[in-house]
Design a protein around this motif. Structure first.
Motif, PDB file in Angstrom:
ATOM      1  N   LYS A 284      -8.692  12.123   5.447  1.00 47.69           N
ATOM      2  CA  LYS A 284      -8.807  13.249   6.378  1.00 47.69           C
ATOM      3  C   LYS A 284      -8.558  12.748   7.800  1.00 47.69           C
ATOM      4  N   THR A 285      -8.162  13.666   8.671  1.00 52.79           N
ATOM      5  CA  THR A 285      -7.869  13.318  10.064  1.00 52.79           C
ATOM      6  C   THR A 285      -8.674  14.164  11.044  1.00 52.79           C
ATOM      7  N   VAL A 286      -9.663  14.925  10.548  1.00 52.30           N
ATOM      8  CA  VAL A 286     -10.547  15.722  11.398  1.00 52.30           C
ATOM      9  C   VAL A 286     -11.980  15.266  11.153  1.00 52.30           C
ATOM     10  N   TYR A 287     -12.681  14.901  12.221  1.00 50.40           N
ATOM     11  CA  TYR A 287     -14.022  14.328  12.103  1.00 50.40           C
ATOM     12  C   TYR A 287     -14.964  14.959  13.121  1.00 50.40           C
ATOM     13  N   LYS A 288     -16.265  14.785  12.878  1.00 53.23           N
ATOM     14  CA  LYS A 288     -17.304  15.090  13.866  1.00 53.23           C
ATOM     15  C   LYS A 288     -17.750  13.780  14.505  1.00 53.23           C
ATOM     16  N   ILE A 289     -18.219  13.854  15.751  1.00 54.16           N
ATOM     17  CA  ILE A 289     -18.825  12.660  16.338  1.00 54.16           C
ATOM     18  C   ILE A 289     -20.038  12.280  15.491  1.00 54.16           C
ATOM     19  N   GLY A 290     -20.205  10.987  15.277  1.00 56.55           N
ATOM     20  CA  GLY A 290     -21.259  10.487  14.402  1.00 56.55           C
ATOM     21  C   GLY A 290     -20.757  10.130  13.014  1.00 56.55           C
ATOM     22  N   GLU A 291     -19.559  10.599  12.631  1.00 56.05           N
ATOM     23  CA  GLU A 291     -18.990  10.260  11.328  1.00 56.05           C
ATOM     24  C   GLU A 291     -18.261   8.918  11.397  1.00 56.05           C
ATOM     25  N   ASP A 292     -17.913   8.389  10.211  1.00 55.29           N
ATOM     26  CA  ASP A 292     -17.134   7.153  10.107  1.00 55.29           C
ATOM     27  C   ASP A 292     -15.701   7.485   9.727  1.00 55.29           C
ATOM     28  N   VAL A 293     -14.758   6.813  10.375  1.00 52.75           N
ATOM     29  CA  VAL A 293     -13.340   6.914  10.013  1.00 52.75           C
ATOM     30  C   VAL A 293     -13.050   5.795   9.024  1.00 52.75           C
ATOM     31  N   ILE A 294     -12.664   6.163   7.805  1.00 56.70           N
ATOM     32  CA  ILE A 294     -12.459   5.191   6.736  1.00 56.70           C
ATOM     33  C   ILE A 294     -11.005   5.244   6.290  1.00 56.70           C
ATOM     34  N   GLY A 295     -10.392   4.081   6.159  1.00 57.26           N
ATOM     35  CA  GLY A 295      -9.016   3.987   5.697  1.00 57.26           C
ATOM     36  C   GLY A 295      -8.818   2.751   4.844  1.00 57.26           C
ATOM     37  N   THR A 296      -7.759   2.741   4.020  1.00 55.29           N
ATOM     38  CA  THR A 296      -7.486   1.601   3.142  1.00 55.29           C
ATOM     39  C   THR A 296      -6.023   1.169   3.281  1.00 55.29           C
ATOM     40  N   PHE A 297      -5.783  -0.121   3.083  1.00 52.67           N
ATOM     41  CA  PHE A 297      -4.446  -0.700   3.110  1.00 52.67           C
ATOM     42  C   PHE A 297      -4.111  -1.254   1.729  1.00 52.67           C
TER      43      PHE A 297
ATOM     44  N   VAL B 260     -11.268  14.928  16.795  1.00 54.97           N
ATOM     45  CA  VAL B 260     -12.722  14.706  16.797  1.00 54.97           C
ATOM     46  C   VAL B 260     -13.404  15.926  17.401  1.00 54.97           C
ATOM     47  N   LEU B 261     -14.341  16.513  16.649  1.00 55.33           N
ATOM     48  CA  LEU B 261     -15.058  17.724  17.035  1.00 55.33           C
ATOM     49  C   LEU B 261     -16.510  17.388  17.374  1.00 55.33           C
ATOM     50  N   PRO B 262     -17.254  18.334  17.952  1.00 50.74           N
ATOM     51  CA  PRO B 262     -18.680  18.102  18.228  1.00 50.74           C
ATOM     52  C   PRO B 262     -19.486  18.028  16.938  1.00 50.74           C
ATOM     53  N   THR B 263     -20.781  17.803  17.075  1.00 45.67           N
ATOM     54  CA  THR B 263     -21.695  17.805  15.948  1.00 45.67           C
ATOM     55  C   THR B 263     -22.899  18.660  16.302  1.00 45.67           C
ATOM     56  N   ASN B 264     -23.874  18.709  15.416  1.00 45.82           N
ATOM     57  CA  ASN B 264     -25.103  19.453  15.706  1.00 45.82           C
ATOM     58  C   ASN B 264     -25.766  18.877  16.953  1.00 45.82           C
ATOM     59  N   PRO B 265     -26.051  19.694  17.973  1.00 46.90           N
ATOM     60  CA  PRO B 265     -26.619  19.159  19.220  1.00 46.90           C
ATOM     61  C   PRO B 265     -27.980  18.495  19.029  1.00 46.90           C
TER      62      PRO B 265
END
Length: 387
Positions: A230-243, A365-370
């Motif tokens: 995925k390429t859409v995240y909330k702040i506080g999430e982890d960006v995970i990728g594999t090679f 990157v989008l906001p998260t729960n305040p």
């Protein structure tokens, strides 16, 4: 002497469109038994929210401001100017609200007042960048008779979720989602529904998963493939990728992945035409990967970071920045025999020709729960002064 205490009930982080509630308590701290105890008087108190805009003069040409003349108000005037003495420009403010007039506090007495205001939905998010800053504050002003105005400033953070302001709540409460076991005031009920709606919209936007597969190659051939779900995240999430380097023709010696924001000034406000964009790295992963078939990374998006946004002056975008170091020649293994015929020592080459190249992958990157963002906020929910 009077102590003024301001407390944000839910924490120092809010979504634009939510209701900010602050309880302001005025206390005469001296007890009635004190020899110097006496009643204290305040002429008035008022509160107002404003957003202050700061800019680097080396990078940004500031737009003209109509409110700069207010900054030179004399301290003994009775005009309430929340941003008096602040640097920059006030680009957004709510109407001032009077808390009281002619307050008398006997020794040991306290009185509390509740201030509620809906945060404007058309304002920028809180942001502290290299070129510009947007800072939100609630300012409480109070004054004794024939004395200077005293200001108590309560900083807080605002997150902006685009599209939230366009949603229309149902007019019929019978069909609106509600909890029958709770009795809430109308303003708090709508505010709660706004937070629930934002959480739902964020969940829908960031939970969609689909395979994104990219071929990594340079001028000499294929290095490998990169996979991200995925390429859409909330702040506080982890960006995970594999090679996957097993299918590559060119050996990869080392790679690095950086989670970055790109802060660019709109062309009409640039100090110099074509000035470079500012980059900030929030997380980085680096790995040596010679003879590695597969690898992965996980980069956390800080809860304190600002989601992507655009105003008439500045634009903030997120990206993954990749750097690869590949071999410029065939990679073999040198064998050096030891003193005994059956012993073999494996050693690597001392020098090697290498090629380097980079690649940028935009992400959103989008906001998260305040409430979640409040746990790591640099701001305190409680602020006070003594007058």
């Amino acid at each position: 002497m009077i102590e003024v205490l301001a407390k944000l009930g839910r924490g120092p982080v809010f979504l634009a469109g939510e209701v900010l509630e602050c309880v302001i308590t005025f206390t005469n701290p001296l007890s009635a038994s004190s020899t110097s105890a006496s009643s204290e008087m305040l002429a008035w108190a008022s509160a107002q929210i404003h957003c202050q805009f700061h800019a680097s003069e080396n990078r940004v040409v500031l737009p003209p401001s109509d409110g700069s003349k207010h900054d030179v108000q004399a301290e003994n005037e009775t005009v309430f100017v929340p941003n008096r003495g602040e640097r920059g420009q006030c680009i957004l403010s709510t109407p001032p609200k009077i808390l009281f007039c002619d307050l008398r506090l006997d020794p040991g007495e306290s009185k509390s007042y509740s201030y509620c205001e809906t945060l404007p939905v058309d304002g920028p998010p809180s942001f502290r960048g290299q070129s510009v800053k947007y800072v939100y504050k609630l300012t409480i002003g109070c004054q004794r008779v024939n004395s200077p105005i005293k200001l108590l400033r309560v900083p807080f953070r605002v997150l902006v979720l685009h599209g939230l302001k366009d949603y229309q709540f149902p007019q019929d409460e019978a069909v609106a989602p509600s909890n029958p076991f709770l009795e809430e005031e109308e303003g708090l009920k709508k505010d709660s529904r706004l937070a629930d709606l934002a959480t739902e919209l964020l969940m829908v936007a960031t939970s969609r998963r689909s395979l994104h597969l990219y071929n990594i190659s340079n001028t000499r051939g294929k290095v490998g493939t990169f996979c991200i779900f995925k390429t859409v995240y909330k702040i506080g999430e982890d960006v995970i990728g594999t090679f996957n380097f097993s299918e590559g023709d060119i050996p990869c010696l080392q790679f690095s992945v950086s989670l970055q924001t790109e802060e660019s000034i709109q062309e009409e406000f640039q100090r110099r035409r074509g000035q470079p964009v500012s980059f900030t790295t929030h997380a980085r992963h680096q790995e040596s990967c010679l003879h590695t078939a597969q690898s992965s990374f996980s980069l956390p998006i800080p809860l304190s970071s600002t989601p992507g946004f655009t105003t008439n002056i500045v634009s903030l975008k997120w990206r993954l920045h990749f750097e690869f170091v590949t071999s410029g020649e065939s990679v073999g293994t040198c064998l050096v025999r030891g003193s005994q015929s059956e012993a073999v020592t494996w050693t690597g080459v001392e020098q090697m020709e290498v090629d380097t190249f980079s690649w940028d992958l935009p992400i959103k990157v989008l906001p998260t729960n305040p409430i979640l963002a409040s746990y790591v906020s640099q701001f305190s929910s409680t602020n006070s002064i003594t007058i």
